[in-house]
Scaffold this active site. Structure first.
Site, PDB file in Angstrom:
ATOM      1  N   ALA A  96       0.831  -1.209   0.000  1.00 49.05           N
ATOM      2  CA  ALA A  96       0.000   0.000   0.000  1.00 49.05           C
ATOM      3  C   ALA A  96       0.862   1.254   0.000  1.00 49.05           C
ATOM      4  O   ALA A  96       0.593   2.217  -0.724  1.00 49.05           O
ATOM      5  CB  ALA A  96      -0.936   0.002   1.206  1.00 49.05           C
ATOM      6  N   ASP A  97       1.916   1.257   0.798  1.00 53.42           N
ATOM      7  CA  ASP A  97       2.847   2.392   0.816  1.00 53.42           C
ATOM      8  C   ASP A  97       3.479   2.605  -0.559  1.00 53.42           C
ATOM      9  O   ASP A  97       3.525   3.730  -1.076  1.00 53.42           O
ATOM     10  CB  ASP A  97       3.978   2.128   1.823  1.00 53.42           C
ATOM     11  CG  ASP A  97       3.620   2.563   3.235  1.00 53.42           C
ATOM     12  OD1 ASP A  97       2.700   3.373   3.394  1.00 53.42           O
ATOM     13  OD2 ASP A  97       4.271   2.078   4.172  1.00 53.42           O
ATOM     14  N   LEU A  98       4.012   1.530  -1.123  1.00 53.84           N
ATOM     15  CA  LEU A  98       4.728   1.646  -2.389  1.00 53.84           C
ATOM     16  C   LEU A  98       3.807   2.105  -3.512  1.00 53.84           C
ATOM     17  O   LEU A  98       4.169   2.971  -4.321  1.00 53.84           O
ATOM     18  CB  LEU A  98       5.371   0.305  -2.744  1.00 53.84           C
ATOM     19  CG  LEU A  98       6.452  -0.188  -1.764  1.00 53.84           C
ATOM     20  CD1 LEU A  98       6.893  -1.597  -2.128  1.00 53.84           C
ATOM     21  CD2 LEU A  98       7.642   0.753  -1.751  1.00 53.84           C
TER      22      LEU A  98
ATOM     23  N   GLY B 221       2.911   5.735  -3.238  1.00 53.94           N
ATOM     24  CA  GLY B 221       4.013   6.556  -3.711  1.00 53.94           C
ATOM     25  C   GLY B 221       4.072   6.649  -5.217  1.00 53.94           C
ATOM     26  O   GLY B 221       4.232   7.737  -5.788  1.00 53.94           O
TER      27      GLY B 221
END
Length: 396
Positions: free
Chosen positions: A168-170, A173
């Site tokens: 989810a973070d990647l 981004g």
């Protein structure tokens, strides 16, 4: 002199942890000037989150290469004045605070774009800039759970399973970087910047792709299927004589080729296994039959045999073996970097290349906190005496 497709852009990076730095890294790797804004030592609100240099040096170097670092206390009036001077010259300001923080600091999108109307302001949050969950703290694993990914990951009956990377973070981004690039392209027409927004939750849901479509269109709730594909059989991981092999025999043509290569023509001839719905209904029978055949040869033998038959397959590498694989080495996605403290190391490169704008020959190491503070302030017109005063006051 900066080179790269994005070398004409200046990015102010007020992000931390992972999603924001992932977005910024796209620009840094393509030659943009990136100024990382960090809280000065001794100033309130210092960052002790995962992703800092002290927690994981390898992670920090990989995330923050090709940047400059300016320590800046934006809660101080003098610090805010320095930020405003930077904003006048910048193309992009990116932050991933909780949605209310930027307004309390006086650095919201309207406030900074009033100083520079051409500024593209980008925000990454956990759950969106408004709405009932807007001020919830956002973390990757929480978004994986709320965004549905954990419900379709893992084996049936074993409960929800987190993916082994901060997906989810990647994705937040990378989606943010796409949005910024779209806004920069639109600015060439309108002459104005705009506010780009994304969140971990939205990004995770977008990555559900066909799993989400099963619900939105067919009203089917996707389930866990472990290593197997939910809609086609046989796929997934099979044990061989000396290890494991990943198989993707999707569709009827691949099924027939697989049966021929495995020397089990009777399976291909079975009318009860003639299409994907039938094979899915008899998943255990199909997997048991071909699983027994796979045990007769090594992974390398089966890989060569199946690829010759036109059946997609491959070995399953541990991370160390990933980077010794001949094709991975040919692609050059591990970028060599000379580091003054760590020596000769590599970082994970971007998975795209431009024919006329190759990346810089070698990435530069992540800066120490405040490495370029004095140089940046001198560019803005501050003399050494004034810089010393700002340091004494913990403004920088």
């Amino acid at each position: 002199m900066r080179t790269g497709a994005l070398s004409r852009f200046t990015i102010l990076d007020a992000t931390r942890v992972r999603a924001g730095p992932t977005a910024v890294r796209v620009f840094a790797d393509q030659g943009a000037r990136v100024i990382k804004l960090e809280i000065p030592p001794g100033a309130p609100g210092g960052d002790d989150m995962i992703g800092g240099r002290e927690h994981n040096r390898a992670d920090y170097e990989n995330l923050h290469r090709n940047k400059e670092s300016l320590t800046l206390n934006m809660k101080a009036p003098e610090g805010l004045a320095i930020l405003h001077a930077l904003v006048r010259q910048a193309d992009v300001f990116i932050e991933n605070y909780r949605p209310d923080v930027k307004y309390r600091l006086g650095i919201g999108p309207d406030q900074l774009r009033a100083i520079n109307p051409r500024l593209v302001y980008a925000s990454i949050s956990g759950f969106g800039q408004d709405g009932p969950y807007a001020n919830w703290p956002g973390f990757d694993s929480i978004a994986q759970g709320m965004g549905g990914l954990m419900s379709v990951t893992g084996r049936p009956g074993e409960g929800p399973m987190r993916v082994g990377i901060p997906l989810a973070d990647l994705c937040a981004g990378h989606f943010c970087a796409q949005g910024i690039l779209a806004a920069l392209l639109e600015r060439e027409v309108s002459g104005e910047g705009q506010w780009v927004q994304t969140s971990l939750l939205e990004s995770q849901i977008a990555m559900l792709d066909f799993q989400a479509a099963q619900w939105l269109i067919d009203r089917k709730v996707p389930q866990q299927h472990g290593n197997e594909h939910p809609l086609t059989v046989p796929t997934g991981v099979f044990k061989t004589a000396d290890g494991y092999l990943n198989l993707a025999a999707i569709g009827n043509t691949m099924w027939r080729r697989l049966c021929e290569a495995l020397d089990v023509p009777e399976l291909a001839a079975d009318p009860e296994l003639g299409n994907d719905p039938q094979r899915c209904a008899q998943r255990e029978r199909v997997n048991g039959a071909i699983g027994a055949a796979f045990l007769k040869r090594s992974t390398a033998e089966w890989t060569e045999r199946l690829l010759a038959a036109g059946v997609p397959c491959g070995p399953i590498h541990s991370v160390d073996h990933v980077f010794t694989d001949p094709q991975v080495q040919h692609l050059g996605i591990a970028w060599p970097m000379r580091h003054p403290e760590l020596g000769e190391v590599s970082v994970v490169g971007q998975p795209f290349r431009l024919s006329r704008n190759p990346r810089q020959a070698e990435p530069t190491p992540a800066p120490h906190q405040g490495d370029q503070t004095d140089a940046i302030l001198r560019e803005l017109g501050y003399d050494d005496a004034r810089i010393a005063e700002l340091r004494a006051a913990v403004v920088v």
